[in-house]
Each structure stands twice: as structure tokens, then as C-alpha cells.
Write an enzyme that holds these catalytic residues in place. Sequence first.
Site, PDB file in Angstrom:
ATOM      1  N   LYS A  30     -14.703  -6.279   6.418  1.00 18.25           N
ATOM      2  CA  LYS A  30     -14.199  -6.288   5.037  1.00 18.25           C
ATOM      3  C   LYS A  30     -13.624  -7.659   4.671  1.00 18.25           C
ATOM      4  O   LYS A  30     -13.355  -7.917   3.510  1.00 18.25           O
ATOM      5  CB  LYS A  30     -13.118  -5.200   4.957  1.00 18.25           C
ATOM      6  CG  LYS A  30     -12.451  -4.982   3.643  1.00 18.25           C
ATOM      7  CD  LYS A  30     -11.353  -3.926   3.852  1.00 18.25           C
ATOM      8  CE  LYS A  30     -10.461  -3.775   2.651  1.00 18.25           C
ATOM      9  NZ  LYS A  30      -9.388  -2.780   2.885  1.00 18.25           N
ATOM     10  N   LEU A  36     -14.363  -2.479  16.388  1.00 15.05           N
ATOM     11  CA  LEU A  36     -13.110  -3.244  16.517  1.00 15.05           C
ATOM     12  C   LEU A  36     -12.345  -3.358  15.204  1.00 15.05           C
ATOM     13  O   LEU A  36     -11.206  -3.825  15.206  1.00 15.05           O
ATOM     14  CB  LEU A  36     -13.395  -4.668  17.028  1.00 15.05           C
ATOM     15  CG  LEU A  36     -13.914  -4.766  18.453  1.00 15.05           C
ATOM     16  CD1 LEU A  36     -15.404  -5.080  18.457  1.00 15.05           C
ATOM     17  CD2 LEU A  36     -13.171  -5.815  19.253  1.00 15.05           C
ATOM     18  N   THR A  78      -5.991  -0.031  22.398  1.00  9.55           N
ATOM     19  CA  THR A  78      -4.912  -0.864  22.929  1.00  9.55           C
ATOM     20  C   THR A  78      -4.075  -0.119  23.960  1.00  9.55           C
ATOM     21  O   THR A  78      -4.010   1.118  23.940  1.00  9.55           O
ATOM     22  CB  THR A  78      -4.000  -1.302  21.751  1.00  9.55           C
ATOM     23  OG1 THR A  78      -2.790  -1.838  22.263  1.00  9.55           O
ATOM     24  CG2 THR A  78      -3.638  -0.134  20.853  1.00  9.55           C
ATOM     25  N   ASP A  79      -3.410  -0.876  24.835  1.00 10.88           N
ATOM     26  CA  ASP A  79      -2.475  -0.250  25.784  1.00 10.88           C
ATOM     27  C   ASP A  79      -1.213   0.255  25.076  1.00 10.88           C
ATOM     28  O   ASP A  79      -0.443   1.028  25.641  1.00 10.88           O
ATOM     29  CB  ASP A  79      -2.100  -1.226  26.907  1.00 10.88           C
ATOM     30  CG  ASP A  79      -1.472  -2.529  26.427  1.00 10.88           C
ATOM     31  OD1 ASP A  79      -1.343  -2.723  25.200  1.00 10.88           O
ATOM     32  OD2 ASP A  79      -1.106  -3.370  27.285  1.00 10.88           O
ATOM     33  N   GLU A  80      -1.011  -0.166  23.823  1.00  8.19           N
ATOM     34  CA  GLU A  80       0.218   0.231  23.122  1.00  8.19           C
ATOM     35  C   GLU A  80       0.264   1.732  22.851  1.00  8.19           C
ATOM     36  O   GLU A  80       1.336   2.277  22.573  1.00  8.19           O
ATOM     37  CB  GLU A  80       0.365  -0.565  21.820  1.00  8.19           C
ATOM     38  CG  GLU A  80       0.394  -2.056  22.086  1.00  8.19           C
ATOM     39  CD  GLU A  80       0.822  -2.890  20.893  1.00  8.19           C
ATOM     40  OE1 GLU A  80       1.584  -2.405  20.045  1.00  8.19           O
ATOM     41  OE2 GLU A  80       0.377  -4.050  20.824  1.00  8.19           O
ATOM     42  N   TYR A  85       1.367   1.076  14.050  1.00  8.83           N
ATOM     43  CA  TYR A  85       0.103   0.528  14.581  1.00  8.83           C
ATOM     44  C   TYR A  85      -0.387   1.360  15.756  1.00  8.83           C
ATOM     45  O   TYR A  85      -1.516   1.864  15.767  1.00  8.83           O
ATOM     46  CB  TYR A  85       0.290  -0.933  15.002  1.00  8.83           C
ATOM     47  CG  TYR A  85      -0.845  -1.452  15.868  1.00  8.83           C
ATOM     48  CD1 TYR A  85      -2.139  -1.555  15.379  1.00  8.83           C
ATOM     49  CD2 TYR A  85      -0.618  -1.822  17.205  1.00  8.83           C
ATOM     50  CE1 TYR A  85      -3.191  -2.002  16.172  1.00  8.83           C
ATOM     51  CE2 TYR A  85      -1.648  -2.288  18.004  1.00  8.83           C
ATOM     52  CZ  TYR A  85      -2.934  -2.376  17.489  1.00  8.83           C
ATOM     53  OH  TYR A  85      -3.973  -2.822  18.279  1.00  8.83           O
ATOM     54  N   LYS A 116      -3.698   3.809  16.193  1.00 11.53           N
ATOM     55  CA  LYS A 116      -4.735   3.573  17.205  1.00 11.53           C
ATOM     56  C   LYS A 116      -4.852   4.802  18.119  1.00 11.53           C
ATOM     57  O   LYS A 116      -5.957   5.190  18.513  1.00 11.53           O
ATOM     58  CB  LYS A 116      -4.404   2.325  18.043  1.00 11.53           C
ATOM     59  CG  LYS A 116      -4.517   1.014  17.292  1.00 11.53           C
ATOM     60  CD  LYS A 116      -5.917   0.692  16.794  1.00 11.53           C
ATOM     61  CE  LYS A 116      -6.902   0.383  17.897  1.00 11.53           C
ATOM     62  NZ  LYS A 116      -8.203  -0.104  17.328  1.00 11.53           N
ATOM     63  N   LEU A 176       1.736 -14.230  18.570  1.00 12.28           N
ATOM     64  CA  LEU A 176       2.723 -15.017  19.332  1.00 12.28           C
ATOM     65  C   LEU A 176       2.193 -16.354  19.858  1.00 12.28           C
ATOM     66  O   LEU A 176       2.813 -17.398  19.644  1.00 12.28           O
ATOM     67  CB  LEU A 176       3.270 -14.182  20.505  1.00 12.28           C
ATOM     68  CG  LEU A 176       4.233 -14.946  21.431  1.00 12.28           C
ATOM     69  CD1 LEU A 176       5.553 -15.236  20.718  1.00 12.28           C
ATOM     70  CD2 LEU A 176       4.497 -14.182  22.725  1.00 12.28           C
ATOM     71  N   ASN A 187       7.831 -12.637  27.234  1.00 13.99           N
ATOM     72  CA  ASN A 187       7.483 -13.454  26.060  1.00 13.99           C
ATOM     73  C   ASN A 187       8.085 -14.855  26.141  1.00 13.99           C
ATOM     74  O   ASN A 187       7.418 -15.846  25.824  1.00 13.99           O
ATOM     75  CB  ASN A 187       7.964 -12.770  24.774  1.00 13.99           C
ATOM     76  CG  ASN A 187       7.105 -11.566  24.422  1.00 13.99           C
ATOM     77  OD1 ASN A 187       6.016 -11.384  24.972  1.00 13.99           O
ATOM     78  ND2 ASN A 187       7.587 -10.744  23.508  1.00 13.99           N
ATOM     79  N   GLY A 208      12.025  -0.933  17.227  1.00 11.59           N
ATOM     80  CA  GLY A 208      11.160  -0.154  18.130  1.00 11.59           C
ATOM     81  C   GLY A 208      10.325  -1.010  19.064  1.00 11.59           C
ATOM     82  O   GLY A 208       9.257  -0.589  19.503  1.00 11.59           O
TER      83      GLY A 208
END
Length: 347
Positions: free
Chosen positions: A33, A80, A133-135, A158, A162, A198, A257, A290
Site C-alpha cells: 500500500k 509481511l 514476531t516473538d512479541e 501491535y 500480530k 532503534l 538496548n 508496557g
Amino acid sequence: MKALITGGAGFIGSALARHIVGTRLGSAVIVDKLTYAGNLSSLAPIAESKRFAFEKFDVVDQDALRDALARHQPECVFHLAAESHVDRSITHAAAFIQTNLVGTFSVLEACRAYWESLKGEARSRFRVVHISTDEVFGSLGEKGAFVEDTPYDPRSPYSASKAGSDHLARSWFHTFQLPVMVSNCSNNYGPYQMPEKLIPLTILNALHGQALPVYGDGKNVRDWLFVDDHVQALLLIAEKGEIGRSYNVGGRNERANVDVVMRICDLLDALAPREFSHRNLIAYVRDRPGHDRRYAIDATRIEAELGWCASETFESGIDRTVNWYVGNRDWWTPLRAAWSQRQGLPA
Ligand code: NAD
């Protein structure tokens, strides 16, 4: 490989398309898109190829998907297309529900109709790889790693969207036998990633002498995966994966991080030196609501069953990435300007 890639103008999808068309000499049709995250210049290296095609539309548009599948006759669909930035999901959740859930439903339904129309070998070869995702697994403590059977526990709009899309994909396998595989991967990094994430944000802010924001105490841990390693995993899943199965993909490269940011600073101290260390630009900012503490992937299944393993260590991958951003200003300058404008920041 004759692939249709939704979200192929994004970070990972464009890496997959460049590899299929540019390296493997296969063909790729991109469906995208072109939201703020989609970028045709990431496809420039393959744009002139006869084995490349681009279709601009929203994956929610099931009729357009059915039409594209019928015209291009892919052997594999890599899904994806997604809204992928956690921070945005906190402020603008609606687009995440629409694209990640309704869009995935639409992709699954269009793929089902296409697959049911195929005959013989074309039908038995067709695959859908749903990229997640692993999230979806939530947050880990100090120890342990996510395996494929870890219960889902998403904590952001998010990751919840997913997680829902993964359930849809699996149910289309169990209910309709659609040949779907799901991959859950850890944080990707590498060339052509949008400046808001990041690693590119840190590199580009450092190159501009601007503050390097780090959430909270900087000790949130992510398991970093070089994007080309992820591409290899997706191709193996498509070609050798067991239908209906999930595969966790991670680089076994856990880093806090703040350590990622410091590593980038040290590389830039050598590549683009200033009178002071880039580490002096690090600025701790209020934590994301969160914010999951730690993610880590146990990639044993894909390593043992499909023979995949990450070829980049974090050190080699981040070195390649920083060098790429330093050498490819033409790619990121307009994107950073657009991003800065949206944020109300100086370019
Ligand atoms: P990205 O944000 O860079 O790219 C997403 C692409 O999808 C963009 O080109 C965008 O234009 C397109 N898109 C968005 N909504 C669309 C819609 N409704 N219809 C058609 N196209 C649309 O994302 P990415 O980092 O390349 O991630 C790709 C996939 O991998 C996503 O599904 C994401 O959830 C998953 N993933 C990413 C990471 C990561 O670290 N980047 C980690 C795990 C999983």
C-alpha cells in the site's frame, strides 16, 4: 522461486525481494500500500528486472489480491504487510487492527481461493508463509527463551494484533488445510530499515550530533537478527518447512538496548569521529508504556529440522549496518526529513 510478497516495500520484505530477484534469479511480485513505512527506493536495485513487478494496493482489498494472484500465479506468498511499530500502536491502534487482523484474513481468504483453483503439482507446491514476531509471546524474566509452544501473552496493541493474525493463519491450515507456515522472529536489523527504529535512529541521530534516546534504564533486552539471516530462514521455511508448523527465528544475539546504542557509538567514533565520544549523546527518556523487558528466541526447531543458522554475529552485523548507513545517505536523507517533519523535529 516465484513469489508474491505483501509488504515488500518495507524493511524485511524488500530484503527478501532483493534476494529472490537479485541473487537467486527468481521472480517476485510486490503487493504494498506504500504507507509511511513503504519505500520504493529499497527496491531500486531490482526495479528494472523483468522478474520483478509491483502492485500498489491495500491487502485488506481481497478482490485486488485475488486478481493479483490469478494474474501472477505465484508458487509462494510471503505475508509481511503489517503495521509494525510498537510506539505507533500505542497512539494509533486502529490501523494495526485493520491491516494486521483484517488484512491477514483477506490474504488468507484470497490465497485459499487461489490454491483451490490450482491443479496437480501447482496445487501441491503452493505455500503461504505468514511472518510474525516473538512479541506475541510476551515478556521474559532474566532466564529462558521462547519456544514455538510458549503460550501467547501479547502486551501491546501491535503484538496483540500480530498474535490474532497468527491464530487466523493457523486456523486456515486446520480448518481449510491451506498450506500455511508461521514464523516468529526476533528484532531484525540491517540496511534499508526505516529511520524510526532503534538502530537506524541511533546511527542517524549520532551522525547529526543529536541526542540518542534510550527508553527507561536501557536494560530491555532484545535478541537481534540480521535481516539477511531472516531472509534465508523464510526461504527455507517456504521450501522445506512442514505445513501447519511454526518456526521461531532468532540470532542468539541478546543485547540490552543501551549496549546496542553504545556499540554504534563506538563504531561511529572510528568511522565519523567528533571531538567527543558519541556516547556523550546518549539521553535516557521516559519508558514506553508496557515495555516488555526481555525477548529471547530458542531457534532449535528451525536449526535442527531445516538446517538454518544465523551467519552474522551481532558484532559483524552491526558493523555492516553502520557502514551501510554511513555510505548510503541518498537512501535515508529524504526518509529522515519526512520522519523528522512528522515528529516536528529539525531534519
Ligand atoms: P515495515 O514497517 O518496514 O514494512 C511494512 C510494509 O507493509 C510497508 O512497506 C508498508 O507500506 C506495507 N503495508 C502496511 N500496511 C499495508 C496494507 N494495509 N496493505 C499493503 N501493504 C501494507 O515492516 P518490517 O519491519 O519489514 O516487518 C515486516 C513483517 O515482519 C511484519 O509483519 C512484522 O510484524 C514482522 N516482524 C518484523 C520484525 C522487525 O524487527 N522488523 C520482527 C519480527 C516480525
